[in-house]
Design a protein around this motif. Sequence first.
Motif, PDB file in Angstrom:
ATOM      1  N   GLU A 473       0.401  -1.005  -0.016  1.00 58.83           N
ATOM      2  CA  GLU A 473      -0.354  -0.439  -0.062  1.00 58.83           C
ATOM      3  C   GLU A 473       0.742   1.748   0.075  1.00 58.83           C
ATOM      4  OE1 GLU A 473      -2.679  -0.133   3.240  1.00 58.83           O
ATOM      5  OE2 GLU A 473      -3.236  -1.449   2.737  1.00 58.83           O
ATOM      6  N   LEU A 476       1.900   1.475  -3.533  1.00 55.03           N
ATOM      7  CA  LEU A 476       0.779   2.556  -4.123  1.00 55.03           C
ATOM      8  C   LEU A 476       1.054   3.325  -4.369  1.00 55.03           C
ATOM      9  CD1 LEU A 476      -1.289  -1.332  -4.319  1.00 55.03           C
ATOM     10  CD2 LEU A 476       0.243  -0.044  -6.154  1.00 55.03           C
ATOM     11  N   ASN A 481      -1.096   4.857  -7.845  1.00 54.03           N
ATOM     12  CA  ASN A 481      -1.569   3.211  -8.259  1.00 54.03           C
ATOM     13  C   ASN A 481      -1.549   3.258 -10.053  1.00 54.03           C
ATOM     14  OD1 ASN A 481      -2.633   3.005  -6.216  1.00 54.03           O
ATOM     15  ND2 ASN A 481      -5.227   4.448  -6.929  1.00 54.03           N
ATOM     16  N   ALA A 486       4.330   1.465 -10.172  1.00 54.54           N
ATOM     17  CA  ALA A 486       4.171   0.314  -9.125  1.00 54.54           C
ATOM     18  C   ALA A 486       5.695  -0.386  -9.471  1.00 54.54           C
ATOM     19  CB  ALA A 486       2.782  -0.281  -9.548  1.00 54.54           C
ATOM     20  N   ASN A 520      -4.089  -6.182  -6.084  1.00 60.83           N
ATOM     21  CA  ASN A 520      -4.461  -4.677  -5.158  1.00 60.83           C
ATOM     22  C   ASN A 520      -4.757  -3.540  -6.305  1.00 60.83           C
ATOM     23  OD1 ASN A 520      -4.769  -5.104  -2.974  1.00 60.83           O
ATOM     24  ND2 ASN A 520      -2.804  -3.633  -1.743  1.00 60.83           N
ATOM     25  N   LEU A 521      -4.116  -3.847  -7.805  1.00 60.75           N
ATOM     26  CA  LEU A 521      -3.804  -3.275  -8.868  1.00 60.75           C
ATOM     27  C   LEU A 521      -5.164  -3.694  -9.637  1.00 60.75           C
ATOM     28  CD1 LEU A 521      -0.871  -2.008  -9.897  1.00 60.75           C
ATOM     29  CD2 LEU A 521      -2.933  -0.484  -8.857  1.00 60.75           C
TER      30      LEU A 521
END
Length: 588
Positions: A473, A476, A481, A486, A520-521
């Motif tokens: 996190e 990111l 994002n 990333a 997460n992406l």
Amino acid sequence: MTPDAVITVSVVAGVFLLLAMARWPADFVFLGGLAVLLVTGVLGPGEALAGFSSPGVITVGTLYVVVAGIQETGALFWIGHHVLGRPSSERGGQLRLMAPVMGLSAFLNNTPVVALFIPVVRQWCRSLDFRPAKFMLPLSYASIFGGVCTLIGTSTNLVVSGLMQDRLGRGMGVFEITALGLPCALAGVIYLATVGRRMIPDREGTDRLFGDTREYTLEMEVAGGSALAGKTIEDAGLRHLPGGYLVEIVRGDHLIQAPPPDTELRERDRLVFAGSVESIRDLRARRGLQAAPDQVFKLDGEDRERRLVEVVVSDHCPLLGRSIRAGRFRDRYNAAVIAVARRGERIPGRIGDIVLRPGDTLLVEAHAGFAPRQRDSRDFYLVSEVEDSRPVRFSRAPAAGLIFAGMVAAAAFGWLSMLQAAMLAAALMLLTGCCSPGRARTNIEWSVLLVIASALAMGRALDQTGAAGWIAEGLLAAAGNHPWLALAGVYVATSLFTELITNNAAAALIFPVAVTMAGNLGVSPLPFVMCVAVAASASFATPVGYQTNLMVYGPGGYRFTDYFRVGFALNVLFGVISVGLAPVIWSF
């Protein structure tokens, strides 16, 4: 973060700090960190020990046995001596060196390849009057270039493949990473041949600064049916010997002193050489030459268990004042005198006729028990075994080559998994006699395996406690994002970790972070995983990040800053290529 996540991050940070201090071995530090995670309950016993049963770790250990078989049969030695040739310039020599090293390192672990080439390159440089510093860094870097091109080229890729199998349900194909690794490797070669070449220091290596002042006298014979028979001294490669020279040839009752380079060799010629212990070891391993028959053929035991040992004759030795032959040295000690050195001067005559004096240094061929047995003897002041001096088993080389080729083919075509192919190849190396059980055990780098297994457990702790997600996190947030940014962040983080600790540990620790970021992406994790594999291996800016960099530190006479000056641009070059190409090859 949870308390367990805080403990995990603290342990990982502590491991980094202790490794940076360089006061304790890496395997001790990682095992200590693993012990803390186990004692604090962050990991259970099964989870803490899971890394030791990882397919990646077992595959790496098994491949050490396979490589030992190839080394013991002389296949790599032949490549080292016959491929390098005699280039006319340093640039040509660097290219001649990097090409075979890259090719071998794509299919063999980097460490044994570099270990083999260091003495070969050192002798090669002496014979051509080149500075070893100009070649030792290209040697290490080329092994890294080749290693990133295939699954089996480096243990890092095997570790990443094992992690992929556990987390993603699929491993890495033998040539899957080639599409990314090969462009990086080619760019690295071009850099070293142009800009980087000027940055490599022109400095004496430790072999010249602290050279071996002992000059041994050695007697060899051209074997019956040898390919050397009928060749001139020049064509046989016996004229420009690094650290040694051919003194005379004994042909029946005829003595040829200071033979010219166009002298033609014949079967059963006795060749008398003078040189350092390294040149003697080199000559003993040359195909077509053998020890004079009256020296070693009557030793008890198997040939494969022989090795070279240096001993210094004491003033209590019962053979003082007698010749080696008259004193029956071989019968008394079950060891054959191969060469003799006396205060830096060459001793004329044949080995058996040399009369022993106190302080004479003898190079003897003996079995494993000789050195431990004679260390407490009053007959010798010093007993020291010469490293890597077992006789080369050239007759087994074809079998070793076929076994290795079969292993690569079986894994490449999917007939067997990499672990299955490696274990089958290791078993065949032992069954066919290409590698002895003792050599197989000693060739395994147990400290490397301990580091990998411990780092895998720490990576598991980062993942299970949520610490990996917290780190992801943070990265990111810095990347906004954006998948490309990333990916660049993952590459940079892995690159920094591998320069500070070790390549395998960096891959194991960053892998869960990279996969979490991809999740997460909402993109494919493959570009992230492949960049982790390349970044973990692409350690060029410090000598401590990759074992081969440390191996050439002394032989090249380097300083710590030399690596940064030459290697930092390589780190950046690999990063730009990897981050740019990975999403093209494995789309987000």
